[in-house]
Structures are given as structure tokens and as C-alpha cells.
Design a protein around this motif. Structure first.
Motif, mmCIF file in Angstrom:
data_model
loop_
_atom_site.group_PDB
_atom_site.id
_atom_site.type_symbol
_atom_site.label_atom_id
_atom_site.label_comp_id
_atom_site.label_asym_id
_atom_site.label_seq_id
_atom_site.Cartn_x
_atom_site.Cartn_y
_atom_site.Cartn_z
ATOM 1 N N LEU A 10 -5.987 1.902 -1.589
ATOM 2 C CA LEU A 10 -6.002 3.082 -0.710
ATOM 3 C C LEU A 10 -5.726 2.624 0.729
ATOM 4 O O LEU A 10 -5.472 1.451 0.979
ATOM 5 C CB LEU A 10 -7.356 3.794 -0.793
ATOM 6 N N THR A 11 -5.816 3.576 1.652
ATOM 7 C CA THR A 11 -5.491 3.274 3.053
ATOM 8 C C THR A 11 -6.722 3.397 3.932
ATOM 9 O O THR A 11 -7.475 4.374 3.812
ATOM 10 C CB THR A 11 -4.395 4.233 3.535
ATOM 11 N N TYR A 12 -6.929 2.393 4.764
ATOM 12 C CA TYR A 12 -8.105 2.347 5.643
ATOM 13 C C TYR A 12 -7.680 1.935 7.050
ATOM 14 O O TYR A 12 -6.771 1.116 7.207
ATOM 15 C CB TYR A 12 -9.115 1.310 5.139
ATOM 16 N N PRO A 13 -8.388 2.438 8.065
ATOM 17 C CA PRO A 13 -8.151 1.902 9.418
ATOM 18 C C PRO A 13 -8.708 0.478 9.522
ATOM 19 O O PRO A 13 -9.546 0.078 8.712
ATOM 20 C CB PRO A 13 -8.971 2.832 10.324
ATOM 21 N N MET A 641 -1.918 -0.376 5.675
ATOM 22 C CA MET A 641 -1.774 -1.527 6.562
ATOM 23 C C MET A 641 -0.711 -2.490 6.028
ATOM 24 O O MET A 641 -0.071 -3.187 6.820
ATOM 25 C CB MET A 641 -3.125 -2.217 6.741
#
Lengths: 754, 169
Positions: A10-13, A641
Motif C-alpha cells: 500500500l501507500t504511506y507517507p 514511495m
């Protein structure tokens, strides 16, 4: 390999995004300590000579000046800024804190330490230095010729390396092509300038805030140089505004530590942009000549390569760089006989050293421009030529003797060519008017850590708090690309809990276990695998504690989403937080796990990139109009990222191909002293970067993940240059392809092409 | 010299050197270290702040020129109701990596949206032309600004429950 993943992919900061958007995060350059002094360096204005006298009396008389340092009052011991471990090889010790023998414009001559930055800067201009100038050598060609003028004892060619393997399959009707490619010296251009802050202690120890990529190496270099016990030198990784390799080595730590030790006050040394450009480190300029023989159909039969690296004034890590430039080509192509000689040469220019890709962008640029020349000579499509020669999964790289692992470069090329509509676009005529369009492709290879060279390992401790949250103790060094988040996601995936419940921080030699640091494309593959192994061990500890609480054998227990359940009994289970709390006073004060993880493989990571350019034949300006980056990354941990790594890496590669260079003039001065004359690609200049990931998860990284940050920039410049050559019918191979060079090549083409 | 200026809504009476740049006063006198210094010559944009609704490189102006003006730094973007929409979109779109350019990017973007609440992509890229980033290739930053410009002015949605990392501990 199961793809049934909860959090991975998934996508995370990045972990500190909140502190960054609010301005709350204290970067290295923001650190202020009570009683802190400010240092300003005096850099050599001449490229080569001896300091014959230093008069610092006027500077010392200025109110607020605490001390002036130079070779007159500092140790003459030589050290290597790139050394990580006490016994490391290929670390020539040739640098001193302050130079009496100055070897480039930017060499450290003296430093002022004062109560304010303004006073330090004013005092620096009052130091009167006299020099006896020596002849200077600005290119490796000159330096190799002038044996009579060694910049250091031992001569200017200070390192040579050779790899040879296989037997030539060169046939009688072989097509032989030779080409030479030069790549420029460039500035890493991390937005935060280099900085170091050191606090001395009355016990004789030091605390160092280092914006480097490896705190243990900083400790080694500083402690050895200043004669301190290792446990008295505490190095803390401070938040840093980018590195790209430019802060890998210990450039400011030794001199700042020395000045803090002598003044017995905290000292901050913060460079300005010009100092960062000329006096820290650059990507080495290289020249590589490649000769290949291949069958008329395009099968490679023999390859001979010679590379010269311009190390600049001090060796830094260029020896190791020279080794690694010989270890990339055979990761990409099957070559029956491969012979590569590389040499590193001192010159009176800025110090070269670590840069994103560690030799791969340099040699792959030469290789992939050369492969297009071969394709042109044979009259075959560049994609077809590459497919004929590229590596297949699990082949052995004959240079390193190691498996390339689940190497999916062919799939990258095939899928990329389809997605880019390569055949159609390559078949289009570039046009003959003022604006000409072309497309180019390039393949690149890189590694995953340092296994094969030395014991590649990491170690960590993970603990569960009494409320079911987790804390990872690891020496992480995040240059800003999200390493901390990656570790949190890996731990979260193993334990089946949200990454929000996992805390991780950065390195501190006094409290986090040994780790080499962030380089060598080792973090996701090796450090990430260690995080996974540590979380798996902790999970076992949790099950053991749960078995005790539930009075059930371990074999009957399963772990799912933050709870331990009894199999076949949906009613019975216990949450992690209860396990931690309840077991604390029964049998375990704290549930923790420590693991030392040893890597046992070092597969290749790949990227294949496709560029479209439009060249203005009137001005010579090139615009990149479309770009596709394909990456063999195994498995994305933080998907957004990973995409962003490619987008940023391509930005850097476009600059490498078209704009960025740091030449020195006949006085040894760099032609650049700021961003006003050093063009970093900005937002309006950037095309859309399309990213396609190939994820087979077939190697030993966590959940099959491989490295991405370095490989992402490896083939970019070659793809751009090949597109320019396609557009113009030229054979440009000197980077960057500035307007002047483009126009010159066009002129040559018109003259030669009639 | 005496200087009165309004920073992030608060009035300050300061005694500054006549040669002090705005960035020096913000960082050193007021401790607003969210204002970053990357080049000291107005090329990188990391020091961008908003002065009377316009983006300004705080390394290029003297503090004395700001007499009586309203200065907004990144520290003043969020309010009691939480982060500014731009800040939230920067987080959600992965526009933050090393973060050193982020405050300047945010302030240039904020000045753009104050002047043009619904800019084209080209206008966004031009507004950020003076802000360098070495990490991202700008794609996520442009996407974040575009997303912020498309958000309704009020009723900000809560962040997604999953797929986002938690606040750093």
C-alpha cells in the motif's frame, strides 16, 4: 510466495511527513545548543600549492572570535573520510583536518570558530595566507602523464582494478564496434547544505549530530583520528534534507569534532551552497571505452572495457567505486569473454566519492550508448539487440560468482516496450525541421547489499509495550526516502497490526545496535529482511506468552490481526495488549526479540527506461517529452514511495544527461558556485514519468522486495542520450548533451552526412 | 534597529541589525526554523514565505523592508482546526520526502491558490518553478497542489483509516 498481504504494497507517507509540513522537524542545520559556537572554513583559492604562512592575528583580534585553526595547530594525521570499520580495505588515508599542501580550490586551509556565524564569516576574511603555487593537473590524462608531479606519495594513479572472465567467442565475421563515453562531475544537490554539530563533554567524550548515512562509520573515523575510545563518541543521526550519496562520507564530522574538543564548546559547522558544491564531494567524472565484438545477428561475443575515474584531490571511496564499475555489465548481459580495467586518478579538482548508484550510472551510460551504436552498425532495433543478450533469471554473474536471483530485466524490457509503444514510435521519422523527435531505451542493473564482499548483516531489537504497541530499535538512517516507514510496514505486516502501532526511529550509537548504514542498496533487502526476521521472532515470543495465559499448547495457537486465537475455538483468544499486560508479572517483564540477520544472497535489481525527446535544432535545447521507467523491484513495500523513487531518480538522470556538470577552468576554479549557474531540473521542465513495476517476489528480501533507490537512476541518462541520437542521427556520447554539444554534433552530422 | 512586523498573526517588536535578512530574523530571532535555507541566493525557494499574500524568498529581502507587513511562514499554515488543506494533500499524495523543500513548496503553492484558487497544471508548475526539489521529480507535489485546489473550501474529509501511516511516535 503469497500475495495475501495486509499492509505491504500500500501507500504511506514518510514517517515524519507531519513534522515536515508544519516546519516542526529539527534538521541538522536547525540544531542550536546553549553556548554553541559557529565555525567558518577558509578554503584554498588555488588548485595546488604549499601554504607558506598563515597570519590569523587580525581574525583573532575580532571580538567574538574564540579560535582560529589551521595545520599549524592541528594534528597532521591522515585519515580516510569514507571508512566505516576499523579494518576496512580500499580506504587510502590521504586527508588531514587542515592542509599545508593544498590540492584543489576548496581544500580546507583554516577555520574560525566564533560566537556567531556573522563574526566567523567576517573573521575568515581577515586571515592572511600565503601560498607557493605548484603546477596543477586538472584531468586524469594530464595526471597520468605527469609522474614527476605526484599529488600524493605513491603517484597519481593510486588504484587499478581488473576483472576478466570467460573465453572469447569472437568469430571471423564478427562486427566490432568501439566507443568512448564521458560522464561529468556533478553536484549531488541535496537541498539541505552539509552540516555537523558537536558537543564536547567534560569526561572527554563527544556527542555528534551527523546528517550522514552511517553513524557507526562517523564514530570510527572521528574516534580513531582524535584518539578517543569508541564508547565516548556518541553519534546521533540528525534529520537530513537529502543526500543522494553526497553525505555518505564523513566530511565535516572530523573537523567539527576536533574544533569542539579543542574549544570545549559546542560547535556547529554549516556550509553554504558554494562550499557544498566545491568543498564536499562530487560524483566522479569518468571516461569509459568499450570495444565489443558480436555476431552479424547481434550476439555479443567479446567485450573489452577501460574506465578512468577522476578521483579529485583525495581518494575518498573512489577505489571501491572503480571496483564496482567492473561489476555491472555482466549483471545485464551474457558476455562470453569480459575484460574490464579501471583506474582511479588523483587530480587537482573537487573530491569525488559516493553518489547514488555507486558507479552504475556511469558505466551503464557508457554501455547503453554503446549498445545503441552496435544496433545502428548492425541495422537492428535496439530493443531486439538487447533481448538477444540480456540475462535470464537465476543465471550466475561470472564476475561476482553469485546468482543474479529472480532477474526480470527481460520482462521489464518486453513489458516496457509494449507499454511505450516502442516499435511504432521508434519507426516514426524524427522529422527534418527545426524540432526533431526521437525515442531511446536503456537497461540498467544494480545490486542488493554487500553480501559477497563482507559479512552483510544487520541487527535489531523489537519490543512490545504493555498496551500492545511496538518499538523497533534499529540503526536506521533515513535520507528522506522513507526508510523508517518501510521498516514499520514490514514489522506491521508480520504481526498483523497497523503500522500506526509500530514506532521506529533513527540511529544513535549509544542506543541502537550496529548497522553499516544506508548505502549499497542494502536497506530494504538486508535491513528490511532483518526487521522481518525480528518481527517473526517476536511473534513467536508472543505466542509463547499467550500459550501460558491460555493454558494451551503453542501448536494450537494462531496469530491474526493483533490477536492470538485457539484453533477450532473461535471463542477463545487473547489480544496482544492483554498478552503484554497480563504476562508482565507472570513470566516475562517485557516481550522482546533481538535478531542478527545475515544476508546470504545479493541478487540484481533492474530498471529499463524509455525516453522521448524533442530537440530544437536552432538552439540545441532538448526537452524530455515523455518517459517510462520500468522497475524489477521484487515487491513494493510502500508503493507510492517506490513510484516516487523512480520519478525523482529520472529527474536526477535527466539532469545528468542534459544539464549538470562542474568543469574547472584553467585556474582550477569550478564553473559553478550556486544554483544560479547549476541547473537542477525544475517543475516546468519535468515530463510525466510513467512507472511500471515488475514484482515477482522471488528473492530473499522482505516479502520478496529488492532495492529501488539507486537502480532507479541507473539507465536514465543513457535512455535520454539515445533518444537525442535517434532524433538527430548523431552519436553523442559526452555528457551532458548541452546545447553547444548538440549543435556541434548536428554540424558534424551535416558535414559528414553530406 | 527597531523593527515591528507581524508574523503568523502575531505582532513582534524586534531589535535587528540593519543588514539582517528576513530569513535571519525568522530563523534566529523568532525560532521559525521551518523556514529553510538551501542556497542563499533565491534560486532554490526553500526559504519561501508569504508577505502580504505574495510568495517571497526570505533570503533575498532585508528584514527592515518588512516593516508593518504581514509575514506568513509554514508554521502559520495550520490553525486550531488542524492542518491546512495543502499540508494534508502533501501528506496524502506523498509529496514529502526529505522535506527540506516542503515548507517553501507549501508557501509558493499557498500564494498561488490565494491568487488563483483553481489553477491549471501549467500554472501550478510555473508557480513552483522557483522551488527546487531533488527527491520527487515534482509529480507528487503537483498532484498535491492540484488536489488541494479541487477540495471544497470547508468540510475537509478525515484522513483515510487505513493505508496511511500514523503520526510519528
Amino acid at each position: 510466495m503469497t500475495k495475501d498481504l495486509l499492509y505491504v504494497g500500500l501507500t504511506y507517507p514518510v514517517h515524519d511527513a507531519w513534522q515536515k509540513v508544519t516546519g516542526e522537524l529539527v534538521y541538522g542545520s536547525d540544531i542550536q545548543l546553549p553556548g554553541m559556537l559557529y565555525a567558518k572554513l577558509l578554503l584554498s583559492p588555488i588548485p595546488h600549492g604549499m601554504v607558506t604562512s598563515i597570519d590569523s592575528s587580525a581574525a583573532e583580534a575580532l571580538p567574538g572570535v574564540v579560535k582560529v585553526f589551521s595545520h599549524l595547530n592541528s594534528p597532521a594525521d591522515v585519515y580516510c573520510r569514507a571508512r566505516l570499520t576499523p579494518e576496512q580495505e580500499l580506504c587510502p588515508r590521504d586527508e588531514t583536518l587542515f592542509s599545508e599542501h593544498v590540492r584543489f580550490v576548496g581544500d580546507r586551509v583554516a577555520a574560525v570558530v566564533a560566537t556567531s556565524q556573522a563574526i566567523a564569516e567576517a573573521a575568515m576574511t581577515l586571515i592572511d595566507v600565503e601560498y607557493e603555487e605548484l603546477p596543477a593537473l586538472f584531468t586524469p590524462e594530464e595526471a597520468q602523464r605527469r609522474d614527476d608531479l605526484p599529488l600524493h606519495p605513491g603517484g597519481n594513479v593510486f588504484f587499478e582494478h581488473e576483472e576478466e572472465c570467460g573465453r572469447s567467442a569472437e568469430s571471423r565475421d564478427a562486427v566490432v564496434v568501439s566507443s568512448t563515453t564521458t560522464t561529468p562531475r556533478i553536484h549531488h544537490a541535496a537541498l539541505e547544505p552539509h552540516v555537523c554539530v558537536v558537543q564536547p563533554h567534560s569526561t572527554g567524550g563527544l556527542t555528534i549530530w551527523s546528517t550522514s548515512q552511517g553513524v557507526y562509520g562517523a564514530r570510527t573515523v572521528v574516534a580513531d583520528l582524535l584518539g578517543l575510545d569508541y564508547h565516548r563518541v556518541r553519534v546521533i543521526k540528525a534529520p537530513m534534507g537529502g543526500s543522494f550519496g553526497g553525505k555518505t562520507e564523513y566530511i565535516l564530522e572530523p573537523v567539527t569534532a576536533f574544533m569542539a574538543q579543542k574549544t570545549r564548546r559546542p560547535v556547529k559547522l554549516l556550509l553554504d551552497r558554494e562550499e557544498c558544491m566545491i568543498a564536499t564531494m562530487v560524483r566522479p567524472a569518468t571516461a569509459s571505452t568499450i570495444r565489443t565484438a558480436c555476431s552479424p545477428q547481434g550476439q555479443l561475443e567479446d567485450m573489452e572495457v577501460a574506465t578512468v575515474l577522476d578521483a579529485g584531490a583525495y581518494a575518498s571511496s573512489t577505489s571501491d567505486y572503480a571496483v564496482h564499475m567492473c561489476q555491472k555489465i555482466t549483471k545485464l548481459y551474457r558476455v562470453p569473454h569480459y575484460h574490464h580495467r579501471s583506474r582511479a586518478v588523483y587530480t587537482n579538482t573537487p573530491v569525488a566519492g559516493a553518489a547514488r548508484g555507486w558507479g552504475a550510472p556511469e558505466i551503464v551510460t557508457a554501455l547503453e550508448i554503446h549498445m545503441d551504436n552496435v544496433a545502428g552498425e548492425l541495422g537492428i532495433d535496439p530493443v531486439d539487440l538487447r533481448l538477444m543478450n540480456l540475462r535470464h533469471p537465476f543465471e550466475v554473474d561470472q564476475v561476482t560468482g553469485m546468482s543474479l536471483g529472480d532477474a526480470r530485466v527481460r520482462e521489464c524490457l518486453e513489458r516496457g516496450a509494449a507499454a511505450f509503444d516502442w516499435s511504432t514510435r521508434r519507426g516514426r521519422a524524427p522529422g527534418s525541421g527545426r524540432f526533431r523527435r526521437g525515442v531511446g531505451v536503456a537497461c540498467g542493473a544494480h545490486k542488493n547489499g554487500m553480501f559477497g564482499k563482507f559479512a552483510e548483516a544487520s541487527n535489531m531489537t523489537l519490543k512490545m509495550n504493555e498496551d500492545g504497541t511496538f518499538e523497533l530499535g534499529a540503526s536506521l538512517h533515513d535520507p528522506g526516502c522513507g526508510i523508517v516507514t518501510v521498516m514499520k510496514v514490514i514489522v506491521a505486516e508480520v504481526l498483523g497490526v497497523s503500522p500506526d502501532l509500530v514506532a521506529a526511529g533513527e540511529a544513535d550509537t549509544s542506543s541502537t545496535p550496529f548497522d553499516y548504514g544506508t548505502f549499497g542498496s542494502r536497506v530494504t533487502y538486508v535491513v528490511g529482511a532483518c526487521a522481518k526476521a525480528t518481527a517473526e521472532k517476536l511473534k513467536e515470543e508472543i505466542v509463547t506468552a499467550a500459550a501460558d495465559l491460555l493454558h494451551e499448547p503453542r501448536e494450537r495457537l494462531t496469530v491474526e490481526r493483533g490477536e492470538v486465537h485457539v484453533q477450532d475455538d473461535g471463542q477463545r483468544g487473547v489480544a496482544f495488549r492483554d498478552i503484554a499486560r497480563l504476562s508482565q508479572m507472570r513470566h516475562s517483564p517485557a516481550i522482546t526479540a533481538s535478531v542478527t540477520y545475515y544476508a546470504t544472497s545479493n541478487p540484481a535489481s533492474y530498471s529499463v527506461q524509455f525516453a522521448e525527446v524533442e530537440v530544437d535544432c536552432a538552439t540545441g535545447l532538448t526537452a524530455v517529452t515523455d518517459f517510462l521507467a520500468v522497475g524489477d523491484v521484487g515487491q513494493a513495500i510502500n508503493r507510492g514511495m517506490v513510484h516516487a523513487q523512480f520519478q525523482g531518480a529520472v529527474q536526477m538522470g535527466i539532469g545528468y544527461a542534459l544539464y549538470e556538470h562542474m568543469d574547472v577552468d584553467e585556474a582550477g576554479r569550478s564553473g559553478v558556485d550556486g544554483f544560479k549557474n547549476y541547473h537542477v531540473v525544475n517543475a516546468p521542465d519535468m515530463p510525466d514519468i510513467h512507472v511500471l513495476l515488475v514484482e515477482h517476489s522471488g528473492d530473499d528480501g522482505p516479502f520478496g522486495a529488492k532495492s529501488v533507490g539507486e537502480i532507479a537512476t541507473v539507465p536514465t541518462a543513457a535512455a535520454v542520450i539515445n533518444a537525442v541520437n535517434h532524433a538527430l542521427g548523431t552519436s553523442l556520447s559526452d555528457l551532458p548533451a548541452t546545447p553547444e554539444r548538440v549543435l556541434a554534433a548536428l554540424h558534424l552530422e551535416e558535414v559528414e552526412g553530406g | 534597529m527597531r523593527l515591528s512586523l507581524i508574523v503568523n498573526g502575531m505582532e513582534h517588536e524586534l531589535d535587528v541589525r540593519p543588514t539582517a535578512r528576513l530569513i535571519d530574523v525568522l530563523r534566529l530571532d523568532l525560532g521559525l526554523t521551518g523556514v529553510k535555507e538551501g542556497c542563499s541566493e533565491g534560486e532554490c525557494g526553500a526559504c519561501t514565505v508569504i508577505v502580504d499574500d505574495k510568495a517571497v524568498n526570505s533570503c533575498l529581502v532585508l528584514a527592515g523592508q518588512m516593516r508593518g507587513k504581514k509575514v506568513l511562514t509554514v508554521e502559520g499554515l495550520a490553525d486550531d482546526d488542524g492542518l491546512d488543506t495543502l499540508q494534508r494533500m502533501f501528506i496524502e499524495h506523498g509529496a514529502v520526502q526529505c522535506g527540506f523543500c516542503t515548507p517553501g513548496m507549501l508557501m509558493s503553492a499557498k500564494a498561488l491558490l490565494l491568487a488563483d484558487p483553481h489553477p491549471s497544471e501549467e500554472a501550478i508548475r510555473l508557480a513552483l518553478a522557483g522551488n527546487l526539489c531533488r527527491c520527487t521529480g515534482y509529480a507528487t507535489i503537483v498532484a498535491a497542489v492540484r488536489a488541494a485546489s479541487e477540495q471544497p473550501a470547508e468540510a475537509a474529509p478525515p484522513p483515510p483509516a487505513t493505508g496511511r501511516d500514523g503520526k510519528a511516535v
